[in-house]
Design an enzyme around this catalytic site. Sequence first.
Site, PDB file in Angstrom:
ATOM      1  N   HIS A   1       0.827  -1.211   0.000  1.00 40.86           N
ATOM      2  CA  HIS A   1       0.000   0.000   0.000  1.00 40.86           C
ATOM      3  C   HIS A   1       0.863   1.263   0.000  1.00 40.86           C
ATOM      4  O   HIS A   1       0.528   2.251   0.657  1.00 40.86           O
ATOM      5  CB  HIS A   1      -0.934   0.007   1.212  1.00 40.86           C
ATOM      6  CG  HIS A   1      -2.008  -1.035   1.159  1.00 40.86           C
ATOM      7  ND1 HIS A   1      -3.161  -0.880   0.420  1.00 40.86           N
ATOM      8  CD2 HIS A   1      -2.092  -2.249   1.745  1.00 40.86           C
ATOM      9  CE1 HIS A   1      -3.926  -1.957   0.558  1.00 40.86           C
ATOM     10  NE2 HIS A   1      -3.290  -2.817   1.348  1.00 40.86           N
TER      11      HIS A   1
ATOM     12  N   ASP B   1      -0.614  -5.061   5.996  1.00 43.15           N
ATOM     13  CA  ASP B   1      -1.610  -5.964   5.407  1.00 43.15           C
ATOM     14  C   ASP B   1      -1.428  -6.083   3.900  1.00 43.15           C
ATOM     15  O   ASP B   1      -0.800  -5.250   3.259  1.00 43.15           O
ATOM     16  CB  ASP B   1      -3.019  -5.443   5.706  1.00 43.15           C
ATOM     17  CG  ASP B   1      -3.273  -4.082   5.071  1.00 43.15           C
ATOM     18  OD1 ASP B   1      -2.426  -3.184   5.262  1.00 43.15           O
ATOM     19  OD2 ASP B   1      -4.299  -3.913   4.383  1.00 43.15           O
ATOM     20  N   GLU B   2      -2.016  -7.132   3.354  1.00 44.72           N
ATOM     21  CA  GLU B   2      -2.147  -7.352   1.911  1.00 44.72           C
ATOM     22  C   GLU B   2      -0.818  -7.135   1.171  1.00 44.72           C
ATOM     23  O   GLU B   2      -0.748  -6.391   0.196  1.00 44.72           O
ATOM     24  CB  GLU B   2      -3.234  -6.443   1.338  1.00 44.72           C
ATOM     25  CG  GLU B   2      -4.621  -6.740   1.898  1.00 44.72           C
ATOM     26  CD  GLU B   2      -5.718  -5.885   1.295  1.00 44.72           C
ATOM     27  OE1 GLU B   2      -6.818  -6.396   1.069  1.00 44.72           O
ATOM     28  OE2 GLU B   2      -5.468  -4.677   1.053  1.00 44.72           O
ATOM     29  N   VAL B   3       0.217  -7.791   1.651  1.00 44.08           N
ATOM     30  CA  VAL B   3       1.541  -7.630   1.049  1.00 44.08           C
ATOM     31  C   VAL B   3       1.766  -8.721   0.000  1.00 44.08           C
ATOM     32  O   VAL B   3       1.861  -9.897   0.331  1.00 44.08           O
ATOM     33  CB  VAL B   3       2.646  -7.677   2.131  1.00 44.08           C
ATOM     34  CG1 VAL B   3       4.024  -7.540   1.484  1.00 44.08           C
ATOM     35  CG2 VAL B   3       2.418  -6.573   3.162  1.00 44.08           C
TER      36      VAL B   3
ATOM     37  N   GLU C   1      -2.654  -9.584   9.443  1.00 41.02           N
ATOM     38  CA  GLU C   1      -1.800 -10.464   8.653  1.00 41.02           C
ATOM     39  C   GLU C   1      -0.425 -10.637   9.293  1.00 41.02           C
ATOM     40  O   GLU C   1       0.203 -11.693   9.169  1.00 41.02           O
ATOM     41  CB  GLU C   1      -1.620  -9.918   7.228  1.00 41.02           C
ATOM     42  CG  GLU C   1      -2.829 -10.084   6.336  1.00 41.02           C
ATOM     43  CD  GLU C   1      -3.696  -8.839   6.317  1.00 41.02           C
ATOM     44  OE1 GLU C   1      -4.277  -8.546   5.263  1.00 41.02           O
ATOM     45  OE2 GLU C   1      -3.789  -8.163   7.364  1.00 41.02           O
TER      46      GLU C   1
END
Length: 526
Positions: free
Chosen positions: A266, A319-321, A370
Amino acid sequence: MTTRFFCLGFSFVCLVVACAGIEGLNLWPVPKSVSHGSQTLYMNKDFGLIFEGSKYTDASGILKDGFSRFLEVVEAGHVIDDNSTHLDHSSLLQGLNVVISSSDDELQFGVDESYKLSIAATGSPRYVHLEAQTVYGALYGLQTLSQLGHFNFTTRMIEVHHIPITIIDEPRFFYRGLLIDTSRHYQSLPMMKNAIDAMAYSKLNVLHWHIVDSQSFPLEIPSYPNLWNGAFSLSERYTMADAAEIVNYAERRGINVLAEIDVPGHALSWGTGYPSLWPSRDCPEPLDVSNEFTFKVIDGILSDFRKVFKFRFVHLGGDEVNTSCWTTTPHVMKWLRKHNLNESEAYQYFVLRTQKIAISHGYEIINWEETFNNFGKKLSPKTVVHNWLGGGVAQKVVAAGLRCIVSNQDKWYLDHLDTTWQEFYMNEPLTNITNPMQQKLVIGGEVCMWGEHVDGSDLEQTIWPRAAAAAERLWSPYDNLAKDPKQVTGRLAHFRCLLNQRGIAAAPLAGPGRVAPEEPGSCYKQ
Protein backbone atom coordinates in the site's frame (compact mmCIF):
# COMPACT_ATOMS: atom_id res chain seq x y z
CA MET A 1 -30.73 2.70 41.07
CA THR A 2 -32.86 1.83 38.11
CA THR A 3 -31.91 2.11 34.49
CA ARG A 4 -34.77 2.70 32.07
CA PHE A 5 -34.44 3.39 28.36
CA PHE A 6 -37.22 3.17 25.85
CA CYS A 7 -37.79 4.35 22.32
CA LEU A 8 -39.80 7.40 21.34
CA GLY A 9 -43.55 6.91 21.25
CA PHE A 10 -43.74 8.34 17.75
CA SER A 11 -40.88 6.38 16.21
CA PHE A 12 -41.88 4.02 13.40
CA VAL A 13 -40.43 0.99 15.21
CA CYS A 14 -42.06 1.85 18.52
CA LEU A 15 -45.24 0.33 17.18
CA VAL A 16 -43.41 -3.00 17.02
CA VAL A 17 -41.99 -2.87 20.54
CA ALA A 18 -45.09 -1.25 22.04
CA CYS A 19 -43.23 1.44 23.96
CA ALA A 20 -45.61 4.30 23.13
CA GLY A 21 -46.55 6.30 26.19
CA ILE A 22 -43.67 5.02 28.32
CA GLU A 23 -41.28 7.64 29.65
CA GLY A 24 -37.88 7.56 27.91
CA LEU A 25 -34.58 9.38 28.25
CA ASN A 26 -33.21 8.84 24.73
CA LEU A 27 -29.58 9.05 25.81
CA TRP A 28 -26.99 7.65 23.41
CA PRO A 29 -24.85 5.75 24.29
CA VAL A 30 -26.69 4.28 27.26
CA PRO A 31 -24.93 5.20 30.55
CA LYS A 32 -23.77 2.74 33.18
CA SER A 33 -26.53 3.67 35.65
CA VAL A 34 -29.36 6.20 35.77
CA SER A 35 -32.00 7.12 38.33
CA HIS A 36 -34.46 9.88 37.52
CA GLY A 37 -37.77 11.54 38.31
CA SER A 38 -40.32 13.43 36.23
CA GLN A 39 -39.83 17.14 37.00
CA THR A 40 -38.85 19.72 34.39
CA LEU A 41 -36.47 22.61 35.07
CA TYR A 42 -35.29 25.48 32.90
CA MET A 43 -31.78 26.74 32.25
CA ASN A 44 -31.32 30.36 33.19
CA LYS A 45 -30.30 32.46 30.20
CA ASP A 46 -27.06 33.24 32.08
CA PHE A 47 -26.42 29.57 32.84
CA GLY A 48 -22.74 29.54 33.77
CA LEU A 49 -19.75 27.37 34.65
CA ILE A 50 -18.57 27.15 38.27
CA PHE A 51 -15.49 25.53 39.85
CA GLU A 52 -16.05 24.89 43.53
CA GLY A 53 -13.76 22.38 45.24
CA SER A 54 -12.09 21.40 41.96
CA LYS A 55 -8.35 20.71 41.79
CA TYR A 56 -8.46 21.37 38.07
CA THR A 57 -7.76 25.01 37.17
CA ASP A 58 -8.45 24.73 33.42
CA ALA A 59 -5.36 26.74 32.53
CA SER A 60 -5.56 25.34 28.99
CA GLY A 61 -9.24 26.27 28.64
CA ILE A 62 -10.30 22.73 27.65
CA LEU A 63 -13.32 22.71 29.98
CA LYS A 64 -14.30 26.28 29.20
CA ASP A 65 -14.27 25.50 25.49
CA GLY A 66 -16.25 22.29 26.11
CA PHE A 67 -18.84 24.24 28.08
CA SER A 68 -19.17 26.79 25.26
CA ARG A 69 -19.72 23.96 22.76
CA PHE A 70 -22.30 22.44 25.13
CA LEU A 71 -24.29 25.70 25.18
CA GLU A 72 -24.04 25.99 21.40
CA VAL A 73 -25.37 22.51 20.63
CA VAL A 74 -28.10 22.53 23.27
CA GLU A 75 -29.39 25.89 22.04
CA ALA A 76 -29.34 24.44 18.50
CA GLY A 77 -29.19 27.87 16.88
CA HIS A 78 -32.38 29.11 18.53
CA VAL A 79 -32.67 32.55 20.14
CA ILE A 80 -33.01 32.10 23.90
CA ASP A 81 -35.39 34.55 25.58
CA ASP A 82 -35.08 35.70 29.18
CA ASN A 83 -38.48 34.54 30.40
CA SER A 84 -37.20 33.62 33.85
CA THR A 85 -39.33 36.36 35.48
CA HIS A 86 -42.43 34.35 34.54
CA LEU A 87 -41.12 31.20 36.23
CA ASP A 88 -40.80 30.18 39.85
CA HIS A 89 -37.19 30.74 40.97
CA SER A 90 -36.98 27.14 42.17
CA SER A 91 -37.53 25.89 38.60
CA LEU A 92 -34.42 27.63 37.25
CA LEU A 93 -31.02 26.01 36.89
CA GLN A 94 -28.42 28.70 37.52
CA GLY A 95 -25.36 26.91 36.27
CA LEU A 96 -23.07 23.91 36.15
CA ASN A 97 -20.82 23.19 39.12
CA VAL A 98 -17.88 21.03 38.05
CA VAL A 99 -15.55 19.20 40.43
CA ILE A 100 -12.52 17.55 38.80
CA SER A 101 -10.14 15.57 41.00
CA SER A 102 -7.03 15.60 38.81
CA SER A 103 -5.15 18.76 37.90
CA ASP A 104 -3.57 16.97 34.90
CA ASP A 105 -5.14 17.35 31.46
CA GLU A 106 -2.69 15.27 29.41
CA LEU A 107 -4.69 13.06 27.06
CA GLN A 108 -3.34 9.56 26.72
CA PHE A 109 -4.55 6.03 26.28
CA GLY A 110 -6.41 4.78 29.34
CA VAL A 111 -7.17 8.22 30.79
CA ASP A 112 -10.06 8.11 33.28
CA GLU A 113 -13.24 9.03 31.36
CA SER A 114 -15.76 8.40 34.15
CA TYR A 115 -18.18 11.01 35.45
CA LYS A 116 -21.16 11.53 37.74
CA LEU A 117 -23.91 13.92 36.66
CA SER A 118 -26.69 14.92 39.04
CA ILE A 119 -29.49 17.43 39.52
CA ALA A 120 -31.21 17.37 42.91
CA ALA A 121 -34.97 17.43 43.49
CA THR A 122 -34.79 20.58 45.62
CA GLY A 123 -32.42 23.40 46.46
CA SER A 124 -31.99 27.13 46.08
CA PRO A 125 -30.20 28.22 43.99
CA ARG A 126 -30.29 25.10 41.84
CA TYR A 127 -27.32 23.76 39.93
CA VAL A 128 -26.28 20.85 37.77
CA HIS A 129 -23.45 18.99 39.50
CA LEU A 130 -20.76 17.23 37.50
CA GLU A 131 -17.97 15.23 39.15
CA ALA A 132 -15.09 13.60 37.28
CA GLN A 133 -11.59 12.34 37.89
CA THR A 134 -10.28 14.15 34.79
CA VAL A 135 -11.38 16.96 32.53
CA TYR A 136 -12.05 14.36 29.82
CA GLY A 137 -14.58 12.61 32.02
CA ALA A 138 -16.19 16.00 32.53
CA LEU A 139 -16.39 16.51 28.75
CA TYR A 140 -18.32 13.24 28.43
CA GLY A 141 -20.62 14.39 31.21
CA LEU A 142 -21.28 17.53 29.20
CA GLN A 143 -22.14 15.42 26.15
CA THR A 144 -24.72 13.53 28.22
CA LEU A 145 -26.12 16.75 29.69
CA SER A 146 -26.49 18.16 26.17
CA GLN A 147 -28.91 15.32 25.37
CA LEU A 148 -31.04 16.11 28.42
CA GLY A 149 -31.64 19.73 27.41
CA HIS A 150 -34.17 20.79 24.76
CA PHE A 151 -35.39 24.10 23.38
CA ASN A 152 -38.99 24.81 24.44
CA PHE A 153 -40.82 26.67 21.67
CA THR A 154 -43.36 28.07 24.12
CA THR A 155 -41.05 29.50 26.77
CA ARG A 156 -38.15 30.05 24.30
CA MET A 157 -35.87 28.55 26.95
CA ILE A 158 -33.87 25.35 27.37
CA GLU A 159 -35.76 22.84 29.48
CA VAL A 160 -34.23 19.87 31.25
CA HIS A 161 -36.46 16.87 31.93
CA HIS A 162 -36.42 13.88 34.30
CA ILE A 163 -35.43 15.78 37.47
CA PRO A 164 -34.15 14.66 39.95
CA ILE A 165 -31.56 12.73 38.01
CA THR A 166 -28.29 10.97 38.78
CA ILE A 167 -26.12 9.41 36.10
CA ILE A 168 -22.97 7.44 36.90
CA ASP A 169 -21.05 6.50 33.81
CA GLU A 170 -17.77 5.20 32.41
CA PRO A 171 -16.68 3.45 29.21
CA ARG A 172 -16.44 -0.30 28.77
CA PHE A 173 -13.39 -0.12 26.46
CA PHE A 174 -10.48 2.32 26.47
CA TYR A 175 -10.17 2.30 22.67
CA ARG A 176 -13.28 3.35 20.69
CA GLY A 177 -12.17 4.21 17.19
CA LEU A 178 -13.21 5.54 13.81
CA LEU A 179 -10.88 5.13 10.82
CA ILE A 180 -11.00 7.78 8.10
CA ASP A 181 -9.07 7.14 4.89
CA THR A 182 -7.71 10.31 3.25
CA SER A 183 -5.61 8.55 0.63
CA ARG A 184 -8.29 7.21 -1.72
CA HIS A 185 -10.16 10.53 -1.64
CA TYR A 186 -8.96 13.69 0.03
CA GLN A 187 -10.99 14.93 2.99
CA SER A 188 -10.81 18.64 3.79
CA LEU A 189 -9.94 19.94 7.25
CA PRO A 190 -13.54 21.10 7.87
CA MET A 191 -14.82 17.61 6.99
CA MET A 192 -12.28 16.05 9.36
CA LYS A 193 -13.32 18.42 12.13
CA ASN A 194 -17.00 17.65 11.58
CA ALA A 195 -16.18 13.95 11.94
CA ILE A 196 -14.33 14.68 15.19
CA ASP A 197 -17.31 16.62 16.53
CA ALA A 198 -19.65 13.73 15.74
CA MET A 199 -17.23 11.31 17.38
CA ALA A 200 -17.35 13.39 20.56
CA TYR A 201 -21.17 13.41 20.50
CA SER A 202 -21.06 9.60 20.22
CA LYS A 203 -18.28 9.14 22.83
CA LEU A 204 -15.78 7.65 20.38
CA ASN A 205 -12.23 8.57 21.40
CA VAL A 206 -9.68 7.55 18.70
CA LEU A 207 -9.52 8.98 15.19
CA HIS A 208 -7.48 6.49 13.17
CA TRP A 209 -6.10 8.64 10.37
CA HIS A 210 -5.22 6.38 7.43
CA ILE A 211 -3.30 9.20 5.83
CA VAL A 212 -1.47 7.61 2.90
CA ASP A 213 -1.85 4.58 0.67
CA SER A 214 -1.01 3.40 -2.84
CA GLN A 215 -3.16 6.03 -4.49
CA SER A 216 -1.84 9.20 -2.80
CA PHE A 217 0.59 10.62 -0.26
CA PRO A 218 -1.05 13.91 0.80
CA LEU A 219 0.95 14.67 3.98
CA GLU A 220 3.98 16.93 4.21
CA ILE A 221 7.04 15.14 5.61
CA PRO A 222 9.74 17.74 6.34
CA SER A 223 12.51 15.13 6.49
CA TYR A 224 11.64 13.93 2.97
CA PRO A 225 9.80 16.81 1.29
CA ASN A 226 9.25 15.07 -2.07
CA LEU A 227 6.98 12.42 -0.55
CA TRP A 228 3.87 14.56 -0.96
CA ASN A 229 4.59 14.78 -4.67
CA GLY A 230 2.43 11.65 -4.50
CA ALA A 231 -0.66 13.71 -3.63
CA PHE A 232 -3.56 13.76 -6.09
CA SER A 233 -3.06 17.49 -6.71
CA LEU A 234 -1.32 20.55 -5.28
CA SER A 235 -4.42 21.51 -3.32
CA GLU A 236 -5.23 18.03 -1.95
CA ARG A 237 -2.51 18.07 0.69
CA TYR A 238 -1.99 18.49 4.43
CA THR A 239 0.86 20.51 5.88
CA MET A 240 2.36 19.42 9.18
CA ALA A 241 0.64 22.48 10.67
CA ASP A 242 -2.66 21.11 9.33
CA ALA A 243 -1.95 17.77 11.01
CA ALA A 244 -1.11 19.54 14.28
CA GLU A 245 -4.38 21.47 14.01
CA ILE A 246 -6.36 18.22 13.62
CA VAL A 247 -4.53 16.66 16.59
CA ASN A 248 -5.16 19.72 18.78
CA TYR A 249 -8.81 19.99 17.70
CA ALA A 250 -9.37 16.33 18.55
CA GLU A 251 -7.45 16.40 21.85
CA ARG A 252 -9.54 19.27 23.17
CA ARG A 253 -12.55 17.02 22.67
CA GLY A 254 -10.96 14.03 24.39
CA ILE A 255 -10.02 12.26 21.15
CA ASN A 256 -6.59 10.84 20.32
CA VAL A 257 -5.34 10.77 16.73
CA LEU A 258 -3.72 7.52 15.57
CA ALA A 259 -1.55 8.09 12.50
CA GLU A 260 -0.93 5.25 10.04
CA ILE A 261 1.66 4.54 7.38
CA ASP A 262 0.87 1.19 5.76
CA VAL A 263 4.11 -0.63 4.94
CA PRO A 264 5.56 -2.40 3.06
CA GLY A 265 2.50 -2.76 0.81
CA HIS A 266 0.00 0.00 0.00
CA ALA A 267 2.92 2.39 -0.64
CA LEU A 268 3.01 2.95 -4.41
CA SER A 269 2.57 6.73 -3.98
CA TRP A 270 5.82 7.01 -2.01
CA GLY A 271 7.85 6.44 -5.16
CA THR A 272 6.38 9.41 -7.01
CA GLY A 273 8.77 11.62 -5.08
CA TYR A 274 11.47 9.01 -4.45
CA PRO A 275 11.48 6.36 -7.23
CA SER A 276 14.31 4.43 -5.56
CA LEU A 277 11.78 3.25 -2.97
CA TRP A 278 10.25 1.06 -5.67
CA PRO A 279 11.83 -2.32 -6.47
CA SER A 280 11.57 -1.11 -10.08
CA ARG A 281 9.41 1.21 -12.15
CA ASP A 282 7.79 -1.82 -13.75
CA CYS A 283 7.19 -3.50 -10.38
CA PRO A 284 6.82 -0.70 -7.83
CA GLU A 285 5.16 -2.30 -4.82
CA PRO A 286 5.82 -3.30 -2.02
CA LEU A 287 8.61 -0.96 -0.89
CA ASP A 288 12.12 -2.16 -1.70
CA VAL A 289 13.19 -4.33 1.24
CA SER A 290 16.77 -4.46 -0.04
CA ASN A 291 17.32 -0.69 -0.04
CA GLU A 292 18.59 0.94 3.18
CA PHE A 293 17.06 4.20 1.96
CA THR A 294 13.61 2.65 2.47
CA PHE A 295 14.19 2.36 6.19
CA LYS A 296 15.81 5.80 6.40
CA VAL A 297 12.62 7.27 4.92
CA ILE A 298 10.43 5.33 7.37
CA ASP A 299 12.66 6.55 10.22
CA GLY A 300 12.33 10.14 8.99
CA ILE A 301 8.55 9.88 8.71
CA LEU A 302 8.19 8.50 12.23
CA SER A 303 10.60 11.11 13.57
CA ASP A 304 8.42 13.85 12.07
CA PHE A 305 5.28 12.08 13.28
CA ARG A 306 6.54 12.15 16.87
CA LYS A 307 6.55 15.95 16.82
CA VAL A 308 2.84 16.07 15.97
CA PHE A 309 1.10 12.76 16.70
CA LYS A 310 1.35 12.41 20.48
CA PHE A 311 -0.76 9.29 20.93
CA ARG A 312 1.01 6.32 22.49
CA PHE A 313 0.46 4.23 19.35
CA VAL A 314 1.38 4.46 15.70
CA HIS A 315 -0.18 2.19 13.07
CA LEU A 316 2.30 0.51 10.72
CA GLY A 317 -0.18 -1.39 8.54
CA GLY A 318 1.44 -4.56 7.21
CA ASP A 319 -1.61 -5.96 5.41
CA GLU A 320 -2.15 -7.35 1.91
CA VAL A 321 1.54 -7.63 1.05
CA ASN A 322 2.15 -9.23 -2.35
CA THR A 323 5.87 -9.98 -2.38
CA SER A 324 6.08 -11.05 -6.03
CA CYS A 325 7.97 -7.88 -7.02
CA TRP A 326 10.74 -8.86 -4.64
CA THR A 327 11.16 -12.22 -6.34
CA THR A 328 11.08 -10.85 -9.90
CA THR A 329 13.43 -7.88 -9.47
CA PRO A 330 17.09 -8.86 -10.00
CA HIS A 331 18.75 -6.62 -7.38
CA VAL A 332 16.19 -7.57 -4.73
CA MET A 333 16.62 -11.27 -5.54
CA LYS A 334 20.37 -10.83 -5.18
CA TRP A 335 19.85 -9.27 -1.75
CA LEU A 336 17.50 -12.10 -0.68
CA ARG A 337 20.09 -14.72 -1.66
CA LYS A 338 22.86 -12.82 0.12
CA HIS A 339 20.85 -12.76 3.35
CA ASN A 340 19.48 -16.29 2.87
CA LEU A 341 15.87 -15.09 3.00
CA ASN A 342 12.80 -16.24 1.11
CA GLU A 343 10.04 -13.76 0.35
CA SER A 344 8.03 -14.61 3.51
CA GLU A 345 11.10 -14.15 5.68
CA ALA A 346 11.81 -10.82 3.97
CA TYR A 347 8.26 -9.70 4.77
CA GLN A 348 8.89 -10.63 8.41
CA TYR A 349 12.24 -8.79 8.36
CA PHE A 350 10.55 -5.66 7.02
CA VAL A 351 7.74 -5.70 9.60
CA LEU A 352 10.02 -6.36 12.58
CA ARG A 353 12.60 -3.79 11.53
CA THR A 354 9.91 -1.15 11.07
CA GLN A 355 8.53 -2.00 14.50
CA LYS A 356 11.98 -1.42 16.02
CA ILE A 357 12.20 1.98 14.31
CA ALA A 358 8.80 2.96 15.74
CA ILE A 359 9.77 1.79 19.23
CA SER A 360 12.99 3.85 18.99
CA HIS A 361 10.77 6.91 18.59
CA GLY A 362 8.78 6.04 21.72
CA TYR A 363 5.78 4.46 20.02
CA GLU A 364 3.91 1.26 20.71
CA ILE A 365 2.77 -0.42 17.53
CA ILE A 366 -0.47 -1.40 15.89
CA ASN A 367 -0.33 -3.74 12.89
CA TRP A 368 -3.06 -5.30 10.77
CA GLU A 369 -3.77 -8.94 11.55
CA GLU A 370 -1.80 -10.46 8.65
CA THR A 371 1.38 -9.71 10.60
CA PHE A 372 0.10 -11.86 13.48
CA ASN A 373 -1.28 -14.54 11.17
CA ASN A 374 2.17 -14.87 9.59
CA PHE A 375 4.58 -14.15 12.43
CA GLY A 376 2.65 -14.67 15.69
CA LYS A 377 4.75 -14.18 18.82
CA LYS A 378 7.74 -13.01 16.78
CA LEU A 379 6.08 -9.59 16.78
CA SER A 380 7.19 -7.10 19.40
CA PRO A 381 5.33 -7.60 22.71
CA LYS A 382 4.36 -3.92 22.32
CA THR A 383 2.25 -4.87 19.30
CA VAL A 384 -1.51 -4.41 19.19
CA VAL A 385 -3.01 -6.66 16.51
CA HIS A 386 -5.73 -4.98 14.49
CA ASN A 387 -8.30 -7.57 13.38
CA TRP A 388 -10.14 -6.97 10.12
CA LEU A 389 -10.47 -10.15 8.06
CA GLY A 390 -13.15 -11.82 10.16
CA GLY A 391 -14.15 -13.39 13.44
CA GLY A 392 -12.06 -15.60 15.67
CA VAL A 393 -8.79 -13.70 15.29
CA ALA A 394 -9.13 -11.80 18.58
CA GLN A 395 -9.33 -15.11 20.47
CA LYS A 396 -6.02 -16.26 18.99
CA VAL A 397 -4.32 -12.92 19.56
CA VAL A 398 -5.18 -12.62 23.26
CA ALA A 399 -4.39 -16.31 23.81
CA ALA A 400 -0.90 -15.46 22.54
CA GLY A 401 -0.68 -12.68 25.12
CA LEU A 402 -0.93 -9.77 22.68
CA ARG A 403 -3.44 -6.95 22.69
CA CYS A 404 -6.14 -6.66 20.04
CA ILE A 405 -8.46 -4.14 18.39
CA VAL A 406 -11.57 -5.56 16.69
CA SER A 407 -12.70 -4.22 13.29
CA ASN A 408 -13.96 -7.35 11.54
CA GLN A 409 -14.95 -6.26 8.05
CA ASP A 410 -18.18 -8.24 7.89
CA LYS A 411 -19.67 -6.08 10.68
CA TRP A 412 -17.64 -2.88 11.22
CA TYR A 413 -16.56 -1.71 7.77
CA LEU A 414 -18.59 1.38 6.89
CA ASP A 415 -17.77 1.11 3.17
CA HIS A 416 -19.80 -2.12 3.15
CA LEU A 417 -23.06 -0.36 2.39
CA ASP A 418 -25.10 -3.53 2.75
CA THR A 419 -24.14 -3.83 6.44
CA THR A 420 -27.00 -2.45 8.52
CA TRP A 421 -26.81 -0.45 11.72
CA GLN A 422 -28.33 -3.45 13.49
CA GLU A 423 -25.29 -5.54 12.54
CA PHE A 424 -22.99 -2.76 13.72
CA TYR A 425 -24.82 -2.69 17.05
CA MET A 426 -24.75 -6.44 17.67
CA ASN A 427 -21.06 -7.00 16.85
CA GLU A 428 -19.44 -8.04 20.16
CA PRO A 429 -15.63 -7.62 20.48
CA LEU A 430 -15.39 -10.24 23.25
CA THR A 431 -17.17 -13.02 21.37
CA ASN A 432 -15.93 -16.42 22.68
CA ILE A 433 -13.35 -14.74 24.95
CA THR A 434 -14.32 -15.74 28.48
CA ASN A 435 -11.02 -15.55 30.38
CA PRO A 436 -11.05 -12.21 32.31
CA MET A 437 -7.32 -11.62 31.78
CA GLN A 438 -7.65 -12.25 28.05
CA GLN A 439 -10.72 -10.00 27.86
CA LYS A 440 -8.58 -7.12 29.16
CA LEU A 441 -6.23 -7.61 26.21
CA VAL A 442 -9.06 -6.61 23.85
CA ILE A 443 -8.50 -2.88 24.28
CA GLY A 444 -11.49 -1.98 22.13
CA GLY A 445 -12.81 -1.74 18.62
CA GLU A 446 -12.98 0.50 15.59
CA VAL A 447 -15.32 1.13 12.69
CA CYS A 448 -13.54 1.78 9.39
CA MET A 449 -14.46 4.31 6.72
CA TRP A 450 -12.38 3.28 3.74
CA GLY A 451 -12.39 5.94 1.07
CA GLU A 452 -12.53 4.28 -2.35
CA HIS A 453 -16.12 5.46 -2.91
CA VAL A 454 -16.36 8.23 -0.31
CA ASP A 455 -15.39 11.88 -0.53
CA GLY A 456 -16.66 15.12 1.00
CA SER A 457 -20.02 14.68 -0.74
CA ASP A 458 -21.04 11.49 1.07
CA LEU A 459 -18.67 10.97 4.01
CA GLU A 460 -20.99 11.82 6.88
CA GLN A 461 -24.09 9.93 5.77
CA THR A 462 -21.94 6.85 5.16
CA ILE A 463 -20.47 6.97 8.68
CA TRP A 464 -23.52 8.02 10.70
CA PRO A 465 -25.57 6.68 12.38
CA ARG A 466 -23.98 3.23 11.93
CA ALA A 467 -20.79 4.32 13.71
CA ALA A 468 -22.94 5.50 16.62
CA ALA A 469 -24.48 2.03 16.86
CA ALA A 470 -20.98 0.59 17.36
CA ALA A 471 -20.15 3.43 19.76
CA GLU A 472 -22.79 2.23 22.23
CA ARG A 473 -21.39 -1.31 21.98
CA LEU A 474 -17.95 0.05 22.91
CA TRP A 475 -19.03 2.51 25.62
CA SER A 476 -21.91 0.93 27.51
CA PRO A 477 -21.75 -1.93 30.03
CA TYR A 478 -22.47 -5.27 28.40
CA ASP A 479 -25.49 -5.90 30.63
CA ASN A 480 -27.04 -2.56 29.54
CA LEU A 481 -26.83 -3.38 25.84
CA ALA A 482 -29.97 -4.49 24.06
CA LYS A 483 -30.21 -8.15 23.13
CA ASP A 484 -32.42 -7.19 20.19
CA PRO A 485 -31.71 -4.02 18.12
CA LYS A 486 -35.45 -3.33 17.92
CA GLN A 487 -35.25 -2.27 21.56
CA VAL A 488 -32.96 0.66 20.70
CA THR A 489 -34.26 1.71 17.29
CA GLY A 490 -36.25 4.68 18.54
CA ARG A 491 -33.44 5.91 20.75
CA LEU A 492 -30.91 5.68 17.89
CA ALA A 493 -33.41 7.42 15.57
CA HIS A 494 -33.61 10.20 18.14
CA PHE A 495 -29.80 10.46 18.25
CA ARG A 496 -29.60 10.46 14.46
CA CYS A 497 -31.98 13.44 14.38
CA LEU A 498 -29.90 15.12 17.07
CA LEU A 499 -26.84 14.73 14.83
CA ASN A 500 -28.77 16.33 11.96
CA GLN A 501 -29.75 19.23 14.22
CA ARG A 502 -26.07 19.70 15.06
CA GLY A 503 -25.06 19.88 11.41
CA ILE A 504 -23.95 16.26 10.92
CA ALA A 505 -25.46 14.64 7.81
CA ALA A 506 -26.45 11.34 9.40
CA ALA A 507 -28.53 9.09 7.14
CA PRO A 508 -31.96 7.65 7.99
CA LEU A 509 -32.11 4.35 9.84
CA ALA A 510 -34.61 2.78 7.43
CA GLY A 511 -32.10 0.98 5.24
CA PRO A 512 -28.43 -0.04 5.12
CA GLY A 513 -25.62 2.49 4.73
CA ARG A 514 -26.13 5.89 3.07
CA VAL A 515 -29.82 5.91 2.18
CA ALA A 516 -32.07 8.88 1.48
CA PRO A 517 -35.41 9.67 3.14
CA GLU A 518 -38.17 7.78 1.36
CA GLU A 519 -40.88 10.46 1.62
CA PRO A 520 -41.81 13.69 3.42
CA GLY A 521 -42.18 13.32 7.17
CA SER A 522 -40.68 13.77 10.59
CA CYS A 523 -36.98 13.04 11.06
CA TYR A 524 -37.92 10.65 13.87
CA LYS A 525 -39.93 8.42 11.50
CA GLN A 526 -37.13 7.85 8.97
